[in-house]
Design an enzyme around this catalytic site. Structure first.
Site, PDB file in Angstrom:
ATOM      1  N   ILE A 138       0.866  -1.180   0.000  1.00 60.77           N
ATOM      2  CA  ILE A 138       0.000   0.000   0.000  1.00 60.77           C
ATOM      3  C   ILE A 138       0.904   1.231   0.000  1.00 60.77           C
ATOM      4  CG2 ILE A 138      -2.032  -1.048   1.083  1.00 60.77           C
ATOM      5  CD1 ILE A 138      -1.182   0.005   3.736  1.00 60.77           C
ATOM      6  N   ASP A 139       0.377   2.333  -0.486  1.00 64.68           N
ATOM      7  CA  ASP A 139       1.192   3.541  -0.644  1.00 64.68           C
ATOM      8  C   ASP A 139       1.671   4.098   0.692  1.00 64.68           C
ATOM      9  OD1 ASP A 139       0.711   3.395  -3.376  1.00 64.68           O
ATOM     10  OD2 ASP A 139      -1.076   4.659  -3.245  1.00 64.68           O
ATOM     11  N   LYS A 140       2.701   4.899   0.638  1.00 67.06           N
ATOM     12  CA  LYS A 140       3.300   5.502   1.831  1.00 67.06           C
ATOM     13  C   LYS A 140       2.246   6.199   2.698  1.00 67.06           C
ATOM     14  CE  LYS A 140       6.430   9.224   3.255  1.00 67.06           C
ATOM     15  NZ  LYS A 140       7.359  10.294   2.807  1.00 67.06           N
ATOM     16  N   THR A 162      -1.005   5.880   2.628  1.00 62.62           N
ATOM     17  CA  THR A 162      -2.200   5.084   2.889  1.00 62.62           C
ATOM     18  C   THR A 162      -1.907   4.238   4.118  1.00 62.62           C
ATOM     19  OG1 THR A 162      -2.809   4.996   0.554  1.00 62.62           O
ATOM     20  CG2 THR A 162      -3.755   3.323   1.985  1.00 62.62           C
ATOM     21  N   ARG A 214      -6.897   5.456  -6.077  1.00 61.88           N
ATOM     22  CA  ARG A 214      -6.696   6.903  -6.251  1.00 61.88           C
ATOM     23  C   ARG A 214      -6.963   7.328  -7.698  1.00 61.88           C
ATOM     24  NH1 ARG A 214      -0.773   7.490  -3.909  1.00 61.88           N
ATOM     25  NH2 ARG A 214      -1.150   9.713  -4.335  1.00 61.88           N
TER      26      ARG A 214
END
Length: 585
Positions: free
Chosen positions: A135-137, A139, A236
């Site tokens: 998962i993104d930084k 998130t 996103r």
């Protein structure tokens, strides 16, 4: 090793085909695997520009892990579940999953290497040991990590077959028309900005997101998002593509970013999968982070919706004079309203004060308190329902001689409260002294403490406040009496306080916890003067008002406005807005 039989994919280049099939592999990563000899077509090493034909068999050998170069770091992890095969981690917002350019330390992988001591799968190479999905930084939320290659392969297969459940919560801009729906597109690298992903008309990878509306606020919508596929930045990009970007998203959202969110308001809330060894279906859920929950409550209030905050099991003990009472000895309507909100949310509110029972009497009634109170700066726990003490500590009866002597020496310069029935001496304002000196009594009798020593030996502290020019003389007088541990301060009030050795508000707070059944880990203390210091230090969360002495302010976790400016209400609002973070577990 993985094998693929070519049918409908005929005509595709090998690197395009495998970038679609291999989860977490970009086209450039696949090309590197081809160049290094890990990809075969019908048993022959492939070239990166080879095109596939019907009936071809594509074989992929996973590269053997190289010697690990990423350093293990002792970084705290929020582990939701762990066994010999895997662990489920709740990643905080702001933490990068694995090292990359500009982020070679402080990542989830650095923390995992320390925690797992080398017991992580090596399928994704040295940079991503154990990482099955990302998962993104910015998130937050749940990730599953594999401890061995077998577990990794089986979990990755579930993701590839879309049987691995991943549910996200997000706040997005605008008001979606449908209550639920599906977004299906082709996703790939943005043609003009390689750092971004984009919806493509052709050449991308299939991406599917299912959404359901949870709450509507007009200008924003709270949504649940269920991933069928898991492409880079999928949620996103998908939400931005339908005109409803994720709030706070600095890449795909509006140019004017909601900076207070510190990145996209997106949380990986739930994951579910079949355990690779036991075959049991496991599902895990994580609470929304504070910044997310606070944003939701802000939107709910602005939309006129009822905000439900659960403060059940939280004890707030507030000092009275200088903290809750205003200068005219009244409690502000703002503070009373905040206390009601706190109690309606399930919280337990009480007071801890140096006042006597007669001078305290109006306030429990005004606040409708039905829980024990701490009196005489921790020397007594008083039940306002039974109207009697349920615990007290003792002070030698001979101590009256010292107090009387000080009073005779300094006259009206020093305020002293003498409670003859219980032999306690507490801070009080001068207009209450006569009540006790002139025969004032209340119907409570106690067993006297028997000691041979007159008074000084068992006292831990004597605290007083006098006119500045009298401090030196009063200090010498107390030293002459043999009282150890004297603490001196200047105050506008002329008061003296003598407490028994085992009396302080910290001890009283423990007693209050015993009486209410609430642990210290769930307590908050708010105060302004030295006698609140031990209580504030002992409580899980300490609050000082801005008019508090320096020592109290230094010990507190939070400083709020003074009693003239509804500081208790300010403290309660802060507690209720940040309860999940402050009182975890």
């Amino acid at each position: 090793m993985r094998e693929y039989q070519i049918d409908l994919e005929a005509g595709q280049r090998i690197d395009v085909f495998l970038a679609e099939k291999l989860e977490g592999k970009t086209r450039s990563a696949v090309q590197k695997m081809v160049l290094e000899g890990h990809v075969f077509i019908n048993g022959t090493p492939a070239a990166k520009n080879d095109k596939l034909r019907v009936g071809d068999v594509v074989t992929v050998e996973e590269p053997r892990p190289k010697t690990l170069e990423v350093k293990a770091e002792d970084i705290p992890l929020s582990i939701v579940y762990e066994d010999d095969d895997l662990l489920v981690v709740n990643k905080p917002k702001g933490m990068v999953v694995h090292p990359a350019a500009g982020n070679d330390n402080g990542t989830l992988v650095n923390a995992l290497l320390h925690h797992c001591r080398g017991s992580l799968s090596g399928i994704n190479g040295v940079i991503r040991p154990g990482i099955v999905h990302r998962i993104d930084k910015d998130t937050s939320g749940l990730l599953v990590v594999a401890k061995n290659d077998s577990a990794h392969q089986k979990l990755a297969q579930q993701i590839e077959q879309h049987s691995f459940s991943r549910v996200y919560h997000a706040v997005v801009y605008g008001n979606l028309k449908e209550d639920e729906g599906t977004i299906e597109t082709q996703l790939g690298r943005h043609p003009n900005d390689r750092k971004k992903m984009a919806v493509l008309l052709s050449g991308g990878r299939r991406a599917v997101t299912h959404f359901k509306i949870l709450e509507r606020y007009g200008s924003f919508t709270y949504v649940e998002l269920r991933l069928e596929t898991g492409r880079t930045h999928q949620i996103r990009v998908h939400m931005a593509s339908i005109g409803h970007p994720v709030a706070g998203d600095p890449v795909y959202g509006p140019k004017k970013v909601l900076g207070f969110l510190n990145g996209q308001c997106l949380h990986a809330k739930t994951i579910g999968f079949i355990h690779p060894t036991t075959g049991e279906y496991l599902e895990f859920d994580s609470p929304l982070p504070d910044v997310f929950e606070n944003f939701l409550n802000k939107l709910r209030r602005e939309a006129g919706m009822k905000v439900t905050i659960n403060m059940k099991g939280i004890l707030l003990a507030s000092d009275l004079d200088g903290t809750l009472l205003q200068d005219d000895k009244t409690i502000s309507e703002t503070d009373k309203a905040a206390i009601r909100r706190f109690r309606e949310a399930g919280g337990t509110f009480t007071v801890a004060t140096g006042r006597s029972i007669p001078t305290l009497a109006p306030y429990p009634e005004e606040l409708k308190l039905d829980v024990p109170l701490a009196l005489y700066n921790g020397a007594m726990i008083y039940d306002p329902v039974l109207k009697k003490p349920i615990w007290e500590t003792w002070i030698p009866e001979d101590a009256k001689r010292a107090v009387s002597h000080i009073y005779q020496v300094f006259g009206e310069a020093v305020g002293i409260e003498i409670l003859a029935e219980c032999a306690l001496y507490a801070v009080v304002y001068n207009d209450f002294i006569d009540y006790h000196l002139n025969g004032g009594r209340y119907p409570i009798s106690y067993e006297r403490c028997r000691i041979s020593d007159a008074l000084p030996k068992r006292w831990r502290k004597v605290m007083f406040a006098a006119e500045k020019e009298q401090i030196g003389a009063l200090q010498k007088e107390l030293e002459r009496l043999g009282l150890d541990g004297v603490r001196v301060s200047h105050s506008a009030e002329r008061i003296v306080e003598l407490l028994p050795e085992d009396a302080d508000k910290g001890l009283a707070l423990k007693r209050l916890c015993d009486e209410t059944g609430i642990p210290l880990q769930k307590t908050v203390a708010i105060g302004d003067f030295y006698n609140d210091l031990e209580m504030i230090k002992m409580a899980h969360f300490g609050v000082a008002v801005s008019n508090a002495c320096r020592e109290v302010q230094a010990a507190a976790d939070l400083v709020v406005s003074s009693n003239r400016q509804n500081g208790v209400a300010e403290a309660i609002d802060y507690l209720m807005e940040n309860s999940q973070r402050l009182f975890k577990g």
